[in-house]
Scaffold this motif. Sequence first.
Motif, PDB file in Angstrom:
ATOM      1  N   ARG A  68     -24.699  -1.573  16.915  1.00  0.00           N
ATOM      2  CA  ARG A  68     -23.808  -2.684  16.597  1.00  0.00           C
ATOM      3  C   ARG A  68     -23.957  -3.040  15.124  1.00  0.00           C
ATOM      4  NH1 ARG A  68     -25.230  -7.073  21.109  1.00  0.00           N
ATOM      5  NH2 ARG A  68     -27.296  -6.133  20.864  1.00  0.00           N
ATOM      6  N   PRO A  69     -22.876  -3.426  14.458  1.00  0.00           N
ATOM      7  CA  PRO A  69     -22.928  -3.669  13.006  1.00  0.00           C
ATOM      8  C   PRO A  69     -23.490  -5.047  12.674  1.00  0.00           C
ATOM      9  CG  PRO A  69     -20.691  -4.015  13.769  1.00  0.00           C
ATOM     10  CD  PRO A  69     -21.481  -3.551  14.974  1.00  0.00           C
ATOM     11  N   ASP A  89     -27.456 -22.776   1.660  1.00  0.00           N
ATOM     12  CA  ASP A  89     -26.080 -23.015   1.203  1.00  0.00           C
ATOM     13  C   ASP A  89     -25.350 -21.700   0.933  1.00  0.00           C
ATOM     14  OD1 ASP A  89     -26.482 -25.743   1.373  1.00  0.00           O
ATOM     15  OD2 ASP A  89     -26.812 -26.019  -0.789  1.00  0.00           O
ATOM     16  N   HIS A  90     -26.020 -20.753   0.266  1.00  0.00           N
ATOM     17  CA  HIS A  90     -25.400 -19.443  -0.008  1.00  0.00           C
ATOM     18  C   HIS A  90     -25.013 -18.751   1.299  1.00  0.00           C
ATOM     19  CE1 HIS A  90     -25.947 -19.508  -4.240  1.00  0.00           C
ATOM     20  NE2 HIS A  90     -27.230 -19.183  -4.283  1.00  0.00           N
ATOM     21  N   ALA A  91     -25.933 -18.763   2.255  1.00  0.00           N
ATOM     22  CA  ALA A  91     -25.673 -18.088   3.531  1.00  0.00           C
ATOM     23  C   ALA A  91     -24.484 -18.718   4.244  1.00  0.00           C
ATOM     24  CB  ALA A  91     -26.917 -18.145   4.409  1.00  0.00           C
ATOM     25  N   GLU A  92     -24.477 -20.031   4.318  1.00  0.00           N
ATOM     26  CA  GLU A  92     -23.410 -20.708   5.056  1.00  0.00           C
ATOM     27  C   GLU A  92     -22.051 -20.541   4.376  1.00  0.00           C
ATOM     28  OE1 GLU A  92     -25.163 -24.584   5.391  1.00  0.00           O
ATOM     29  OE2 GLU A  92     -26.871 -23.705   6.461  1.00  0.00           O
ATOM     30  N   LYS A  93     -22.045 -20.519   3.061  1.00  0.00           N
ATOM     31  CA  LYS A  93     -20.794 -20.288   2.342  1.00  0.00           C
ATOM     32  C   LYS A  93     -20.213 -18.917   2.677  1.00  0.00           C
ATOM     33  CE  LYS A  93     -18.802 -20.332  -2.310  1.00  0.00           C
ATOM     34  NZ  LYS A  93     -19.087 -20.510  -3.764  1.00  0.00           N
ATOM     35  N   ALA A  94     -21.095 -17.943   2.913  1.00  0.00           N
ATOM     36  CA  ALA A  94     -20.655 -16.583   3.235  1.00  0.00           C
ATOM     37  C   ALA A  94     -20.482 -16.361   4.738  1.00  0.00           C
ATOM     38  CB  ALA A  94     -21.656 -15.577   2.677  1.00  0.00           C
ATOM     39  N   GLY A  95     -20.730 -17.380   5.544  1.00  0.00           N
ATOM     40  CA  GLY A  95     -20.607 -17.228   6.991  1.00  0.00           C
ATOM     41  C   GLY A  95     -21.768 -16.485   7.624  1.00  0.00           C
ATOM     42  N   ALA A  96     -22.917 -16.427   6.931  1.00  0.00           N
ATOM     43  CA  ALA A  96     -24.093 -15.729   7.449  1.00  0.00           C
ATOM     44  C   ALA A  96     -25.029 -16.730   8.112  1.00  0.00           C
ATOM     45  CB  ALA A  96     -24.822 -15.011   6.312  1.00  0.00           C
ATOM     46  N   VAL A 210     -33.513  -3.699  -0.257  1.00  0.00           N
ATOM     47  CA  VAL A 210     -32.930  -3.904   1.066  1.00  0.00           C
ATOM     48  C   VAL A 210     -31.861  -2.867   1.364  1.00  0.00           C
ATOM     49  CG1 VAL A 210     -31.621  -5.504   2.524  1.00  0.00           C
ATOM     50  CG2 VAL A 210     -33.446  -6.375   1.044  1.00  0.00           C
ATOM     51  N   THR A 211     -30.945  -2.676   0.447  1.00  0.00           N
ATOM     52  CA  THR A 211     -29.769  -1.859   0.757  1.00  0.00           C
ATOM     53  C   THR A 211     -30.090  -0.378   0.915  1.00  0.00           C
ATOM     54  OG1 THR A 211     -29.230  -1.729  -1.620  1.00  0.00           O
ATOM     55  CG2 THR A 211     -28.178  -3.468  -0.341  1.00  0.00           C
ATOM     56  N   ALA A 238     -22.743  -9.833  -0.136  1.00  0.00           N
ATOM     57  CA  ALA A 238     -21.521  -9.125  -0.515  1.00  0.00           C
ATOM     58  C   ALA A 238     -21.639  -7.637  -0.196  1.00  0.00           C
ATOM     59  CB  ALA A 238     -21.232  -9.330  -1.999  1.00  0.00           C
ATOM     60  N   ASP A 239     -22.826  -7.059  -0.433  1.00  0.00           N
ATOM     61  CA  ASP A 239     -23.028  -5.644  -0.124  1.00  0.00           C
ATOM     62  C   ASP A 239     -22.960  -5.400   1.386  1.00  0.00           C
ATOM     63  OD1 ASP A 239     -24.198  -2.938  -1.423  1.00  0.00           O
ATOM     64  OD2 ASP A 239     -25.090  -3.268   0.562  1.00  0.00           O
ATOM     65  N   LEU A 240     -23.549  -6.289   2.163  1.00  0.00           N
ATOM     66  CA  LEU A 240     -23.471  -6.146   3.619  1.00  0.00           C
ATOM     67  C   LEU A 240     -22.027  -6.196   4.091  1.00  0.00           C
ATOM     68  CD1 LEU A 240     -26.453  -8.391   4.802  1.00  0.00           C
ATOM     69  CD2 LEU A 240     -26.404  -5.898   4.552  1.00  0.00           C
ATOM     70  N   GLU A 241     -21.249  -7.085   3.515  1.00  0.00           N
ATOM     71  CA  GLU A 241     -19.836  -7.180   3.905  1.00  0.00           C
ATOM     72  C   GLU A 241     -19.094  -5.878   3.600  1.00  0.00           C
ATOM     73  OE1 GLU A 241     -15.988 -10.166   3.364  1.00  0.00           O
ATOM     74  OE2 GLU A 241     -17.713 -10.341   2.025  1.00  0.00           O
ATOM     75  N   ARG A 242     -19.379  -5.288   2.450  1.00  0.00           N
ATOM     76  CA  ARG A 242     -18.729  -4.016   2.104  1.00  0.00           C
ATOM     77  C   ARG A 242     -19.104  -2.922   3.100  1.00  0.00           C
ATOM     78  NH1 ARG A 242     -19.904  -5.754  -3.204  1.00  0.00           N
ATOM     79  NH2 ARG A 242     -21.877  -4.618  -3.216  1.00  0.00           N
ATOM     80  N   ARG A 243     -20.312  -2.986   3.648  1.00  0.00           N
ATOM     81  CA  ARG A 243     -20.757  -1.993   4.624  1.00  0.00           C
ATOM     82  C   ARG A 243     -20.293  -2.317   6.043  1.00  0.00           C
ATOM     83  NH1 ARG A 243     -26.332   0.357   3.170  1.00  0.00           N
ATOM     84  NH2 ARG A 243     -26.527   0.048   0.927  1.00  0.00           N
ATOM     85  N   GLY A 244     -19.660  -3.450   6.208  1.00  0.00           N
ATOM     86  CA  GLY A 244     -19.228  -3.853   7.538  1.00  0.00           C
ATOM     87  C   GLY A 244     -20.339  -4.395   8.403  1.00  0.00           C
ATOM     88  N   LEU A 245     -21.420  -4.898   7.789  1.00  0.00           N
ATOM     89  CA  LEU A 245     -22.559  -5.438   8.518  1.00  0.00           C
ATOM     90  C   LEU A 245     -22.548  -6.962   8.462  1.00  0.00           C
ATOM     91  CD1 LEU A 245     -25.383  -3.029   7.261  1.00  0.00           C
ATOM     92  CD2 LEU A 245     -24.265  -2.999   9.502  1.00  0.00           C
ATOM     93  N   SER A 246     -22.753  -7.591   9.593  1.00  0.00           N
ATOM     94  CA  SER A 246     -22.806  -9.046   9.674  1.00  0.00           C
ATOM     95  C   SER A 246     -24.250  -9.517   9.714  1.00  0.00           C
ATOM     96  CB  SER A 246     -22.083  -9.543  10.934  1.00  0.00           C
ATOM     97  OG  SER A 246     -20.722  -9.167  10.920  1.00  0.00           O
TER      98      SER A 246
END
Length: 255
Positions: A68-69, A89-96, A210-211, A238-246
């Motif tokens: 699962r992604p 705050d950074h996480a919540e702004k990005a929906g993480a 990490v990446t 942002a990198d996780l989003e590009r990879r399709g990872l939540s």
Amino acid sequence: MPTDRRGALRAGAATALAGTLATACGAEPRPAPRSGRPASAAPAAAAAPAPRRWPGRPPEIAHGPRDRPRVALTFHGQGDPANARALLDHAEKAGARLTVLAVGSWLDQHPELARRILDGGHDLGNHTQRHLDIGAMSEAEAFAEIDACAGRLRRLTGSIGSWFRPSRTPHASDTVLRAARRAGYPHALSYDVDSLDFTSPGPAAVVANVTRAIQPGSVVSLHFGYPDTVAALPLLLADLERRGLSAVTTTELLS
């Protein structure tokens, strides 16, 4: 009219006039005392989620399902509270959503952060009371460290938290696992990706650490206490989003 009757009327008129003048000058009337909870007391929040037993999972969990992604970004909770708030705050702004393993002595200094973490939709867990080398302790000593932090969490949130992570070691020994179970934690939470942010290598290096290792199901180790991590988190998300990872809580990762 009797003298005492005239005196009472004059006193009543003076009281009414004083109230009128106070209102006209912008003064707020003093509320009448009342019984029960003080008006300043906040309503009680719902209790934090308690630890779960995950059938089929080992006593120490290092990652979630690989099909699962989703990934879990887990943070060792201590250090400058301004960094903690910025990361949340950074996480919540990005929906993480994050998983925070809090040190009990840190919660003693900043008790409001326990509810701040939960109110943001994040997991909150136990990272021992004093962040000592738990692997070098006897079972009784390890239990005391875990249970002391659990007590802080229970008083602040209504439960002992969702997870336990041993301090100063990536892996829990059998001794520590027994102590954790006795304290109410069926599993210890490890990780399969180490950001090495505690070495202060710079934000770009934190992201690269990490990446280059992350994959679906990964549990990543990060820390609240380092400015590099604050700067790195938006780039990492942002990198996780590009990879399709939540980025989800560890509870969500395993559910």
